[in-house]
Design a protein around this motif. Structure first.
Motif, PDB file in Angstrom:
ATOM      1  N   TRP A 163       0.865  -1.173   0.000  1.00 34.07           N
ATOM      2  CA  TRP A 163       0.000   0.000   0.000  1.00 34.07           C
ATOM      3  C   TRP A 163       0.906   1.228   0.000  1.00 34.07           C
ATOM      4  O   TRP A 163       1.700   1.422   0.927  1.00 34.07           O
ATOM      5  N   GLY A 166      -0.505   7.078  -0.404  1.00 32.06           N
ATOM      6  CA  GLY A 166      -1.501   7.795   0.386  1.00 32.06           C
ATOM      7  C   GLY A 166      -2.924   7.328   0.098  1.00 32.06           C
ATOM      8  O   GLY A 166      -3.161   6.380  -0.646  1.00 32.06           O
ATOM      9  N   GLU A 167      -3.893   8.010   0.707  1.00 32.29           N
ATOM     10  CA  GLU A 167      -5.300   7.624   0.598  1.00 32.29           C
ATOM     11  C   GLU A 167      -5.818   7.804  -0.829  1.00 32.29           C
ATOM     12  O   GLU A 167      -5.494   8.774  -1.508  1.00 32.29           O
ATOM     13  N   TYR A 169      -8.912   8.362  -1.496  1.00 28.59           N
ATOM     14  CA  TYR A 169      -9.812   9.505  -1.304  1.00 28.59           C
ATOM     15  C   TYR A 169      -9.833   9.804   0.183  1.00 28.59           C
ATOM     16  O   TYR A 169      -9.418   8.967   0.988  1.00 28.59           O
ATOM     17  N   GLY A 171     -10.109   9.926   3.957  1.00 26.51           N
ATOM     18  CA  GLY A 171     -10.639   8.976   4.925  1.00 26.51           C
ATOM     19  C   GLY A 171     -10.606   7.534   4.475  1.00 26.51           C
ATOM     20  O   GLY A 171     -11.059   6.643   5.197  1.00 26.51           O
ATOM     21  N   SER A 172     -10.037   7.272   3.290  1.00 26.31           N
ATOM     22  CA  SER A 172     -10.041   5.913   2.733  1.00 26.31           C
ATOM     23  C   SER A 172      -9.014   5.021   3.404  1.00 26.31           C
ATOM     24  O   SER A 172      -7.940   5.466   3.806  1.00 26.31           O
ATOM     25  N   GLY A 173      -9.351   3.736   3.508  1.00 30.20           N
ATOM     26  CA  GLY A 173      -8.394   2.721   3.922  1.00 30.20           C
ATOM     27  C   GLY A 173      -7.752   2.051   2.726  1.00 30.20           C
ATOM     28  O   GLY A 173      -7.024   1.069   2.872  1.00 30.20           O
ATOM     29  N   SER A 175      -5.284   2.516  -0.648  1.00 29.37           N
ATOM     30  CA  SER A 175      -4.213   3.404  -1.096  1.00 29.37           C
ATOM     31  C   SER A 175      -4.313   3.663  -2.590  1.00 29.37           C
ATOM     32  O   SER A 175      -4.877   2.873  -3.347  1.00 29.37           O
ATOM     33  N   SER A 176      -3.725   4.785  -3.007  1.00 27.83           N
ATOM     34  CA  SER A 176      -3.828   5.186  -4.406  1.00 27.83           C
ATOM     35  C   SER A 176      -2.905   4.398  -5.324  1.00 27.83           C
ATOM     36  O   SER A 176      -3.087   4.403  -6.541  1.00 27.83           O
TER      37      SER A 176
END
Length: 210
Positions: A163, A166-167, A169, A171-173, A175-176
């Protein structure tokens, strides 16, 4: 018939970001991929592939072309993606509890031996994603060494999920840049190469930094 084609198989598709010169030479049968063996490689030594993700392999090659630090040692001018059919065989999978337990034990043995002789333990570093994975690489190398010392069968491949980025979006769990990566230790596990269909082309900027 080569023995690599006589064993039961467990195939996955992997994608390797590289220069077009290297990729075309491999596809033509004039060259072979070589193992990466840097102190910061995420899964230890091996030929690295992004599993089922040609777009991520292209992004890696593009980042290397733009000379982002600690991406690759070699210079990539023309980014390219090489597809491979990989037989995982004896796979050290970081999705499995037994593998995680073995790696934790290797870390304990490795760090204990370093402390005993006063050598600093390597650390993972470089940004929030800790892109230089010197601790993880050294621990995986220690795991391979302990198996060899004990006379146990070597692993052919190492596979793990990561992972990063970062997020996806707020608050997301998720990863981008989440992905599954494979390090092929035994090159006989690469059963063949192919030219992947990437969809619409991704263009680099007209000029690269000097």
């Amino acid at each position: 018939m080569p023995t690599r084609y006589k064993r039961p198989t467990s195939f996955v598709l992997g994608f390797h970001g590289c220069s077009r010169e290297v990729g075309e030479a491999v596809l033509a049968g004039d060259a072979h991929l070589v193992k990466s063996d840097n102190a910061y490689d995420w899964l230890g030594p091996g030929v690295y592939f992004w599993e089922g993700n040609p777009q991520r392999a292209m992004q890696f090659a593009m980042d290397a072309a733009l000379r982002i630090p600690h991406i690759t040692r070699g210079r990539i001018i023309d980014p390219f993606v090489l597809g491979a059919i990989i037989d995982l065989r004896s796979c050290f999978s970081l999705f499995e509890s037994d593998a995680l337990s073995e790696l934790r034990g290797a870390h304990e043995a490795f760090t204990t031996s370093l402390h005993a002789v006063g050598i600093p333990v390597p650390v993972n570093s470089l940004g929030p994603d800790r892109a230089r994975r010197e601790l993880d690489c050294a621990t995986i190398n220690a795991m391979h060494g302990l198996r060899e010392f004990a006379g146990e069968t070597s692993y052919d491949t190492v596979r793990g999920a990561f992972w990063e980025g970062g997020e996806l979006y707020p608050g997301s769990g998720i990863s981008s840049k989440g992905h599954v990566q494979i390090a092929v230790c035994n090159l006989d596990c690469i059963m063949g190469y192919f030219r992947p269909i990437l969809g619409r082309p991704i263009n680099l900027p007209q000029s690269l930094p000097a």
